[in-house]
Write a protein that holds these residues in place. Structure first.
Motif, PDB file in Angstrom:
ATOM      1  N   VAL A   1      41.715  29.999  40.463  1.00  0.00           N
ATOM      2  CA  VAL A   1      42.065  28.824  41.277  1.00  0.00           C
ATOM      3  C   VAL A   1      41.917  29.100  42.769  1.00  0.00           C
ATOM      4  O   VAL A   1      42.200  28.224  43.584  1.00  0.00           O
ATOM      5  N   ALA A   2      41.466  30.312  43.135  1.00  0.00           N
ATOM      6  CA  ALA A   2      41.388  30.680  44.553  1.00  0.00           C
ATOM      7  C   ALA A   2      40.414  29.786  45.313  1.00  0.00           C
ATOM      8  O   ALA A   2      40.722  29.301  46.414  1.00  0.00           O
ATOM      9  N   GLU A   3      39.240  29.542  44.746  1.00  0.00           N
ATOM     10  CA  GLU A   3      38.241  28.728  45.444  1.00  0.00           C
ATOM     11  C   GLU A   3      38.750  27.308  45.658  1.00  0.00           C
ATOM     12  O   GLU A   3      38.579  26.721  46.734  1.00  0.00           O
ATOM     13  N   LYS A   4      39.397  26.758  44.645  1.00  0.00           N
ATOM     14  CA  LYS A   4      39.949  25.412  44.756  1.00  0.00           C
ATOM     15  C   LYS A   4      41.022  25.343  45.833  1.00  0.00           C
ATOM     16  O   LYS A   4      41.189  24.317  46.506  1.00  0.00           O
ATOM     17  N   ALA A   5      41.755  26.458  46.023  1.00  0.00           N
ATOM     18  CA  ALA A   5      42.808  26.516  47.041  1.00  0.00           C
ATOM     19  C   ALA A   5      42.259  26.889  48.411  1.00  0.00           C
ATOM     20  O   ALA A   5      43.014  26.939  49.390  1.00  0.00           O
ATOM     21  N   GLY A   6      40.957  27.182  48.483  1.00  0.00           N
ATOM     22  CA  GLY A   6      40.336  27.492  49.761  1.00  0.00           C
ATOM     23  C   GLY A   6      40.606  28.891  50.268  1.00  0.00           C
ATOM     24  O   GLY A   6      40.588  29.128  51.482  1.00  0.00           O
ATOM     25  N   VAL A   7      40.858  29.849  49.355  1.00  0.00           N
ATOM     26  CA  VAL A   7      41.122  31.228  49.763  1.00  0.00           C
ATOM     27  C   VAL A   7      40.273  32.178  48.927  1.00  0.00           C
ATOM     28  O   VAL A   7      39.703  31.797  47.898  1.00  0.00           O
ATOM     29  N   ARG A   8      40.220  33.426  49.392  1.00  0.00           N
ATOM     30  CA  ARG A   8      39.476  34.463  48.672  1.00  0.00           C
ATOM     31  C   ARG A   8      40.278  35.753  48.692  1.00  0.00           C
ATOM     32  O   ARG A   8      40.797  36.149  49.734  1.00  0.00           O
ATOM     33  N   PHE A   9      40.397  36.386  47.542  1.00  0.00           N
ATOM     34  CA  PHE A   9      41.101  37.658  47.432  1.00  0.00           C
ATOM     35  C   PHE A   9      40.075  38.757  47.152  1.00  0.00           C
ATOM     36  O   PHE A   9      39.542  38.861  46.043  1.00  0.00           O
ATOM     37  N   SER A  10      39.796  39.555  48.182  1.00  0.00           N
ATOM     38  CA  SER A  10      38.876  40.681  48.020  1.00  0.00           C
ATOM     39  C   SER A  10      39.608  42.013  48.153  1.00  0.00           C
ATOM     40  O   SER A  10      38.978  43.064  48.250  1.00  0.00           O
ATOM     41  N   ASN A  11      40.934  41.968  48.158  1.00  0.00           N
ATOM     42  CA  ASN A  11      41.737  43.183  48.312  1.00  0.00           C
ATOM     43  C   ASN A  11      41.556  44.100  47.106  1.00  0.00           C
ATOM     44  O   ASN A  11      41.436  43.626  45.973  1.00  0.00           O
ATOM     45  N   PRO A  12      41.557  45.416  47.328  1.00  0.00           N
ATOM     46  CA  PRO A  12      41.548  46.346  46.189  1.00  0.00           C
ATOM     47  C   PRO A  12      42.784  46.143  45.319  1.00  0.00           C
ATOM     48  O   PRO A  12      43.838  45.715  45.806  1.00  0.00           O
ATOM     49  N   LEU A  13      42.656  46.450  44.035  1.00  0.00           N
ATOM     50  CA  LEU A  13      43.759  46.311  43.085  1.00  0.00           C
ATOM     51  C   LEU A  13      44.025  47.643  42.403  1.00  0.00           C
ATOM     52  O   LEU A  13      43.105  48.278  41.883  1.00  0.00           O
ATOM     53  N   LEU A  14      45.282  48.060  42.412  1.00  0.00           N
ATOM     54  CA  LEU A  14      45.726  49.209  41.626  1.00  0.00           C
ATOM     55  C   LEU A  14      46.646  48.696  40.527  1.00  0.00           C
ATOM     56  O   LEU A  14      47.581  47.931  40.800  1.00  0.00           O
ATOM     57  N   ASP A  15      46.368  49.109  39.303  1.00  0.00           N
ATOM     58  CA  ASP A  15      47.101  48.630  38.135  1.00  0.00           C
ATOM     59  C   ASP A  15      48.012  49.745  37.633  1.00  0.00           C
ATOM     60  O   ASP A  15      47.535  50.817  37.234  1.00  0.00           O
ATOM     61  N   THR A  16      49.338  49.511  37.639  1.00  0.00           N
ATOM     62  CA  THR A  16      50.263  50.552  37.182  1.00  0.00           C
ATOM     63  C   THR A  16      50.095  50.839  35.692  1.00  0.00           C
ATOM     64  O   THR A  16      50.432  51.934  35.227  1.00  0.00           O
ATOM     65  N   LEU A  17      49.586  49.878  34.938  1.00  0.00           N
ATOM     66  CA  LEU A  17      49.296  50.125  33.523  1.00  0.00           C
ATOM     67  C   LEU A  17      48.242  51.221  33.397  1.00  0.00           C
ATOM     68  O   LEU A  17      48.416  52.203  32.661  1.00  0.00           O
ATOM     69  N   LEU A  18      47.137  51.077  34.145  1.00  0.00           N
ATOM     70  CA  LEU A  18      46.069  52.075  34.092  1.00  0.00           C
ATOM     71  C   LEU A  18      46.491  53.379  34.760  1.00  0.00           C
ATOM     72  O   LEU A  18      46.159  54.468  34.278  1.00  0.00           O
ATOM     73  N   LEU A  19      47.215  53.280  35.865  1.00  0.00           N
ATOM     74  CA  LEU A  19      47.663  54.500  36.548  1.00  0.00           C
ATOM     75  C   LEU A  19      48.579  55.330  35.652  1.00  0.00           C
ATOM     76  O   LEU A  19      48.541  56.564  35.683  1.00  0.00           O
ATOM     77  N   SER A  20      49.410  54.659  34.850  1.00  0.00           N
ATOM     78  CA  SER A  20      50.288  55.400  33.939  1.00  0.00           C
ATOM     79  C   SER A  20      49.475  56.102  32.860  1.00  0.00           C
ATOM     80  O   SER A  20      49.843  57.188  32.394  1.00  0.00           O
ATOM     81  N   MET A  21      48.355  55.498  32.441  1.00  0.00           N
ATOM     82  CA  MET A  21      47.463  56.155  31.482  1.00  0.00           C
ATOM     83  C   MET A  21      46.799  57.372  32.103  1.00  0.00           C
ATOM     84  O   MET A  21      46.604  58.396  31.440  1.00  0.00           O
ATOM     85  N   VAL A  22      46.461  57.270  33.385  1.00  0.00           N
ATOM     86  CA  VAL A  22      45.867  58.410  34.091  1.00  0.00           C
ATOM     87  C   VAL A  22      46.887  59.537  34.219  1.00  0.00           C
ATOM     88  O   VAL A  22      46.573  60.714  34.026  1.00  0.00           O
ATOM     89  N   ALA A  23      48.141  59.174  34.537  1.00  0.00           N
ATOM     90  CA  ALA A  23      49.176  60.181  34.777  1.00  0.00           C
ATOM     91  C   ALA A  23      49.637  60.862  33.496  1.00  0.00           C
ATOM     92  O   ALA A  23      50.043  62.025  33.517  1.00  0.00           O
ATOM     93  N   ASP A  24      49.602  60.138  32.366  1.00  0.00           N
ATOM     94  CA  ASP A  24      50.071  60.705  31.096  1.00  0.00           C
ATOM     95  C   ASP A  24      49.108  60.284  29.992  1.00  0.00           C
ATOM     96  O   ASP A  24      49.234  59.210  29.408  1.00  0.00           O
ATOM     97  N   GLU A  25      48.146  61.135  29.695  1.00  0.00           N
ATOM     98  CA  GLU A  25      47.107  60.806  28.717  1.00  0.00           C
ATOM     99  C   GLU A  25      47.634  60.781  27.292  1.00  0.00           C
ATOM    100  O   GLU A  25      46.997  60.218  26.401  1.00  0.00           O
ATOM    101  N   GLU A  26      48.804  61.395  27.054  1.00  0.00           N
ATOM    102  CA  GLU A  26      49.347  61.465  25.700  1.00  0.00           C
ATOM    103  C   GLU A  26      50.205  60.255  25.347  1.00  0.00           C
ATOM    104  O   GLU A  26      50.511  60.025  24.176  1.00  0.00           O
ATOM    105  N   ALA A  27      50.621  59.481  26.342  1.00  0.00           N
ATOM    106  CA  ALA A  27      51.515  58.347  26.090  1.00  0.00           C
ATOM    107  C   ALA A  27      50.792  57.249  25.319  1.00  0.00           C
ATOM    108  O   ALA A  27      49.565  57.100  25.401  1.00  0.00           O
ATOM    109  N   THR A  28      51.567  56.475  24.558  1.00  0.00           N
ATOM    110  CA  THR A  28      50.991  55.387  23.757  1.00  0.00           C
ATOM    111  C   THR A  28      51.639  54.034  24.038  1.00  0.00           C
ATOM    112  O   THR A  28      51.080  53.003  23.692  1.00  0.00           O
ATOM    113  N   ASP A  29      52.824  54.033  24.634  1.00  0.00           N
ATOM    114  CA  ASP A  29      53.533  52.785  24.932  1.00  0.00           C
ATOM    115  C   ASP A  29      53.485  52.557  26.439  1.00  0.00           C
ATOM    116  O   ASP A  29      54.095  53.295  27.208  1.00  0.00           O
TER     117      ASP A  29
END
Length: 552
Positions: A462-490
């Motif tokens: 809906v960003a274009e319809k609202a007249g804005v653009r989000f080009s900011n980098p995104l860090l995902d804590t879900l993925l970061l937690s997978m990076v930090a603990d490769e053995e975790a499953t939950d």
């Protein structure tokens, strides 16, 4: 005359009196149909209304209490308000209305309170005469200097009067304690309100910038006198350590809430702190001293080194509130997990940001509440919340929170998972109005979210319809937690928080989820550093590798 404002269950003003107009200085926001949250801070009011609605459901179990008392601040932090709200049944307005009475306690001085304080001082002044009287009686008995019959009679009188005065003293002391405790009750206060008001006053009076950090907590306090004490110690830190900016954070202790004032430099000597304890607070009820206010809260104060190297704190423990531990009236079922890694896999253009250290970047941690899982199928955003993180600190005083009215009714199947109703969204702005404000709040910060591609996908749709653009980098804590603990499953937010020692309470709001995600993110940064991942480019590259693996 008390200031009275009557609202519907969503906080929309239905009625108010002339005293309310005077209290809020004839603010334009005090008008029929306007939201009470444009005048007063939202969290303590929403919590109290939820509590009263829960009580109404339990009425058939003998709970007939329809009112509650709490303390909140005005939205600009200029006033602290002692509030009482009653739930009143109505045949016309969604089954009930809420009648609020407000009292400005920011500068209150109570004549009755001064009398109680003077009585307490009088009791204290009797201690030495009583001790001297007892000593004189003992001396007369020990050193006989007069005729035996006179000495015996005089001695009996002094001993008898001494015993009577001692009895009266104990009785008077009990009465004084009763008056004192009744004069200064402790109310539930949200630390965000207290610190927000402190920040407003410290800047206006002392040109000191107070930055609210950490997660807001519920505590019990005489908010006015406690704020005056905090002001006095902020002033002490400014004068002693020559600083014009300091953080104030609340932390949970052993059934206590620690209020920590933090600054760069060395701790304060105890002698400087002790000197402040005897300072009178002329604007407090009864002109109490700093020490007396702390005593009323069962508190003391000390200074020590901060866990952050090169910083120090001044710590004041106060009673916590039972609200800190309340379970929600109705626990919503868990929403199905839905992971979307498509935006991450598309790559992120970082440019010069790629080599920036993670520890030096500004972040905005955000979350959304949606009607469903698929924006392409017509699902919409119902609310957005966000909070800033900078220099390893969660800046809870800099947050964004907004309900959003969708373009079509919420599907009944989604209402089962939501703590949002159609009624709550009436009159709220739509996404086209909200998204530009959120974009302005984000600025150039790096975005952070849990399962963030899901949230960002909704925003981008809906960003274009609202007249804005989000080009900011995104860090995902879900993925970061997978990076930090490769053995975790939950990788649910609750489980990651538990593994990292972050408290995740039940019945969370979307803003609470932002606070939890921010705390998790700060802990993940430390774990990434241990793995040699210290730049934004390195973190995003690691997330992209995990995302590819996840989709295989």
């Amino acid at each position: 005359m008390e200031a009275v404002v009557v609202c519907d269950p969503n906080g929309r003003i239905l009625l108010y009196n002339s005293a309310a107009r005077r209290l809020f200085h004839h603010a334009d926001a005090l008008a029929l149909g306007q939201s009470l949250y444009r005048l007063c801070s939202r969290p303590p009011i929403e919590h109290t209304l939820r509590l009263l609605r829960h009580r109404a459901l339990k009425k058939n179990q003998g709970n007939e209490e329809t009112g509650a008392r709490f303390v909140c601040s005005t939205v600009d932090g200029a006033m602290l308000l002692n509030c009482h709200v009653d739930r009143i049944a109505s045949d016309f307005i969604q089954g009930c209305v809420f009648a609020f009475t407000f009292e400005d306690i920011t500068g209150k001085i109570s004549e009755q309170g001064r009398q109680g304080h003077l009585l307490e001082k009088m009791v204290q002044s009797l201690r030495r005469p009583l001790t001297n009287l007892s000593a004189a009686a003992e001396n007369l008995k020990t050193y006989p200097d007069m005729a035996p019959e006179v000495r015996s009679e005089f001695q009996e009188i002094i001993l008898r009067e001494s015993e009577e005065l001692t009895r009266l003293f104990a009785e008077l002391a009990r009465e004084s304690a009763g008056i004192t405790s009744r004069q200064w009750p402790l109310f539930d206060v949200n630390s965000a309100d207290l610190i927000g008001c402190l920040a407003h006053r410290s800047m206006a009076q002392d040109e000191v910038r107070v930055v609210m950090t950490g997660v807001p907590l519920w505590l019990q306090a005489d908010s006015h006198s406690l704020m005056l004490v905090l002001e006095r110690f902020v002033r002490l830190v400014r004068e002693s350590r020559r600083v014009s900016e300091m953080d104030v954070e609340t932390l949970l202790g052993d059934r206590r809430v620690y209020i920590d004032i933090t600054w760069p430099g060395e701790p304060l000597p105890q002698a400087e702190i002790d000197a402040v304890l005897e300072n009178a607070l002329p604007d407090s009820v009864g002109s109490m001293t700093v020490a007396e206010v702390l005593e009323r809260h069962g508190s003391e104060v000390w200074s020590q080194k901060h866990r952050r190297p090169g910083y120090a704190i001044l710590r004041i423990p106060v009673p916590d509130s039972p609200r800190q531990w309340e379970e929600p009236a109705q626990r919503l079922p868990e929403r199905p997990e839905f992971y979307d890694f498509s935006l991450i896999e598309g790559g992120q253009e970082l440019g010069e940001l790629a080599n920036q250290p993670l520890a030096d970047l500004p972040y905005v941690v955000f979350d959304t509440e949606t009607t469903g899982l698929h924006p392409s199928a017509g699902d919409e955003i119902l609310s957005i919340a966000a909070v800033r993180v900078e220099n390893g600190r969660l800046l809870s005083g800099e947050r964004f929170e907004q309900l959003i009215r969708p373009h079509r009714p919420i599907p009944k199947s989604s209402l089962f998972f939501l703590d949002i109703t159609e009624e709550m969204l009436r009159g709220e702005p739509q996404i086209e109005e909200v998204l530009p404000k959120f974009r302005s709040f984000v600025g150039d910060a790096v975005l952070v979210a849990h399962n963030g591609t899901f949230d960002l996908n909704f925003i981008q749709s809906v960003a274009e319809k609202a007249g804005v653009r989000f080009s900011n980098p995104l860090l995902d804590t879900l993925l970061l937690s997978m990076v930090a603990d490769e053995e975790a499953t939950d990788f649910t937010l609750a489980n990651i928080g538990e593994q990292l020692g972050v408290n995740v309470t039940g019945g969370r709001t979307i803003m609470d989820d932002c606070y939890v995600t921010a705390q998790i993110f700060l802990k993940l940064l430390d774990l990434l550093a241990e793995r040699g991942i210290t730049t934004l480019g390195g973190a995003i590259a690691a997330c992209e590798r995990v995302a590819v693996t996840k989709r295989l």
